[in-house]
Design a protein around this motif. Structure first.
Motif, mmCIF file in Angstrom:
data_model
loop_
_atom_site.group_PDB
_atom_site.id
_atom_site.type_symbol
_atom_site.label_atom_id
_atom_site.label_comp_id
_atom_site.label_asym_id
_atom_site.label_seq_id
_atom_site.Cartn_x
_atom_site.Cartn_y
_atom_site.Cartn_z
ATOM 1 N N ALA A 215 14.737 -66.589 -28.071
ATOM 2 C CA ALA A 215 13.995 -67.646 -28.115
ATOM 3 C C ALA A 215 14.012 -68.228 -28.101
ATOM 4 O O ALA A 215 14.461 -69.960 -26.817
ATOM 5 C CB ALA A 215 12.872 -67.742 -29.232
ATOM 6 N N GLN B 180 12.462 -71.183 -25.227
ATOM 7 C CA GLN B 180 11.130 -70.746 -25.586
ATOM 8 C C GLN B 180 10.374 -71.345 -26.407
ATOM 9 O O GLN B 180 10.233 -70.103 -27.799
ATOM 10 C CB GLN B 180 10.678 -69.295 -25.177
ATOM 11 C CG GLN B 180 11.235 -68.542 -23.967
ATOM 12 C CD GLN B 180 10.947 -67.039 -24.026
ATOM 13 O OE1 GLN B 180 10.101 -66.478 -23.844
ATOM 14 N NE2 GLN B 180 11.883 -66.176 -23.894
ATOM 15 N N VAL C 166 10.144 -61.013 -26.529
ATOM 16 C CA VAL C 166 10.471 -62.394 -25.824
ATOM 17 C C VAL C 166 11.201 -62.854 -24.531
ATOM 18 O O VAL C 166 10.826 -63.371 -24.308
ATOM 19 C CB VAL C 166 11.804 -62.888 -27.072
ATOM 20 C CG1 VAL C 166 12.334 -64.203 -27.077
ATOM 21 C CG2 VAL C 166 11.271 -62.787 -28.400
ATOM 22 N N LYS D 119 8.910 -63.170 -21.399
ATOM 23 C CA LYS D 119 8.370 -65.122 -21.963
ATOM 24 C C LYS D 119 7.147 -65.008 -22.183
ATOM 25 O O LYS D 119 6.522 -66.468 -22.219
ATOM 26 C CB LYS D 119 8.752 -65.746 -20.606
ATOM 27 C CG LYS D 119 10.292 -65.679 -21.138
ATOM 28 C CD LYS D 119 11.368 -66.719 -19.374
ATOM 29 C CE LYS D 119 12.488 -66.455 -20.121
ATOM 30 N NZ LYS D 119 13.140 -67.345 -18.262
ATOM 31 N N VAL E 114 4.072 -65.800 -24.956
ATOM 32 C CA VAL E 114 3.885 -65.405 -26.046
ATOM 33 C C VAL E 114 2.544 -64.408 -26.676
ATOM 34 O O VAL E 114 2.476 -64.473 -27.877
ATOM 35 C CB VAL E 114 3.517 -66.950 -26.622
ATOM 36 C CG1 VAL E 114 2.213 -67.609 -25.884
ATOM 37 C CG2 VAL E 114 3.475 -66.696 -27.974
ATOM 38 N N ILE F 232 7.001 -69.857 -28.253
ATOM 39 C CA ILE F 232 7.567 -68.287 -29.131
ATOM 40 C C ILE F 232 8.260 -68.658 -29.647
ATOM 41 O O ILE F 232 8.427 -67.693 -30.580
ATOM 42 C CB ILE F 232 8.045 -67.652 -28.102
ATOM 43 C CG1 ILE F 232 6.886 -66.588 -26.558
ATOM 44 C CG2 ILE F 232 9.112 -66.258 -28.780
ATOM 45 C CD1 ILE F 232 7.701 -65.744 -25.934
ATOM 46 N N VAL G 54 4.438 -61.537 -27.776
ATOM 47 C CA VAL G 54 4.472 -61.672 -28.954
ATOM 48 C C VAL G 54 4.176 -61.084 -29.978
ATOM 49 O O VAL G 54 4.147 -60.645 -31.303
ATOM 50 C CB VAL G 54 5.554 -62.668 -28.688
ATOM 51 C CG1 VAL G 54 6.539 -63.390 -30.175
ATOM 52 C CG2 VAL G 54 6.769 -62.649 -28.158
ATOM 53 N N ASP G 55 2.926 -62.618 -29.971
ATOM 54 C CA ASP G 55 2.226 -62.667 -30.677
ATOM 55 C C ASP G 55 1.054 -61.625 -31.217
ATOM 56 O O ASP G 55 0.557 -60.698 -32.297
ATOM 57 C CB ASP G 55 0.441 -63.524 -30.165
ATOM 58 C CG ASP G 55 -0.535 -63.762 -31.822
ATOM 59 O OD1 ASP G 55 0.316 -63.950 -32.781
ATOM 60 O OD2 ASP G 55 -1.321 -64.821 -31.444
#
Length: 364
Positions: A110, A115, A77, A80, A82, A118, A85-86
């Protein structure tokens, strides 16, 4: 060397010693060996995507802090980006985890950094915006932009909050690669996932043959209302079978992969079934008996019936208003029936509206 220079040098040496001791203590607490999370976090910082995904595929523990107490998801996170994170979520990172040092949940971070993409992803996987960090702060308090505020509004619109961010029914199809490994494919986004999407992870719990609740085993959330992903019925149209989703008013020819086995069997057996209420001029694809959250339940230790509200958990021996009507034989008018409300004492020859549903099974 002046006394001032000596003091400054001493302070610097002391600071370095404290940092070294603190890091050593953290390392010792984790066995003194770098964890796979050290490697993951290092690769996130370097934006080394190929090496990062290879590390995940090799079985890295995505929920283990590194030797400095950092969580991969928190650091993703912070990056920044995504896709990091995914990827972590796909490999099992918990959206409701917390930073070991500060107690900061990923969604709070986030929100605080604006963000939106996210944050939306984390919310779709069950992140709780009311989870507190160690200072008592929650993500809900950090609505610094219109986009973030819009996410909160969506979140609050559903009892199972992640539903607000769920993909539409029929978005995902289950496939297999050349080695037979299953994966999920979204043709609209040209996106593949290894883990099951939340919209395909709903299960129904029944009690005494009645739907009691729906649980999403990816997000961990429950709801008393039928989720859109499960709102499917098999129809016969122009001599062809079509799967119809009444929540989104969409249809398709292939079997929807959102339906668990028991509900798929039921939806197939109930081909074309829908209900019509001539009083309200409305159709319902759901069994009208279950449009109310109240369920009539037999007590386990007796033949008595009590009533449970599956939305609130409330229970009562007295029939709720919509379930208190009974059809009875008239003593004064042989062969005729009337309706009596055991709760209010009211009686009428006219069938109550919520009892006026007619079942239809003809082809459409």
């Amino acid at each position: 060397m002046s006394s001032r220079s000596i003091r400054v040098l001493s302070l610097v040496l002391l600071w370095c010693t404290l940092v070294f001791v603190a890091d050593a203590a953290k390392t010792k607490s984790l066995g003194g060996k770098p964890t796979t999370s050290n490697r993951l976090i290092d690769l996130i910082g370097k934006k080394a995507w190929d090496d990062f995904t290879a590390e995940l595929a090799a079985g890295a523990d995505v929920n283990q802090p590194d030797t400095r107490g950092r969580l991969p998801l928190i650091e993703a996170v912070r990056s920044k980006d995504v896709k990091y994170v995914d990827a972590l979520i796909q490999f099992g990172a918990r959206a409701n985890s917390k930073d070991p040092a500060t107690g900061v949940p990923p969604v709070l971070l986030a929100f605080s950094t604006g963000q939106t993409e996210i944050a939306r992803l984390l919310l779709a996987y069950g992140a709780d915006i009311d989870m507190l960090d160690k200072s008592g702060k929650s993500a809900r308090e950090l609505q610094g932009s219109e986009d973030i505020a819009a996410l909160v509004k969506l979140y609050d619109a559903h009892d199972a909050h992640a539903l607000a961010f769920e993909d539409a029914p029929a978005s995902w199809v289950k496939k297999s690669d050349e080695k037979g490994n299953p994966y999920w494919w979204n043709s609209a986004r040209k996106e593949a996932r290894w883990n099951i999407p939340p919209s395909c992870a709903w299960q129904r719990t029944q009690y005494q043959g009645q739907p009691a609740k729906y649980t999403n085993y990816v997000t961990g959330q429950t709801t008393a209302k039928l989720p859109p992903a499960l709102s499917w019925r098999l129809l016969r149209q122009a001599d062809q079978d079509v799967w119809y989703n009444w929540a989104t008013n969409t249809s398709q020819s292939i079997i929807p992969d959102e339906l668990p086995a028991d509900m798929l069997e039921e939806a197939t057996e109930m081909r074309n079934v829908r209900w019509w209420n001539p009083k309200t001029q409305q159709y319902s694809w759901e069994d009208p008996r279950f449009l109310t959250p109240w369920r009539a339940v037999k007590a386990e230790d007796s033949d008595k019936t009590y009533f449970v509200n599956i939305a609130t958990g409330e229970s009562t021996w007295e029939a709720p208003e919509e379930m208190a009507w009974q059809e009875l034989e008239s003593k004064e008018h042989a062969g005729q029936k009337y309706w009596y409300n055991a709760r209010t004492g009211e009686s009428t020859w006219d069938m109550p509206t919520h009892h006026s549903w007619e079942r239809h099974t003809s082809d459409l």
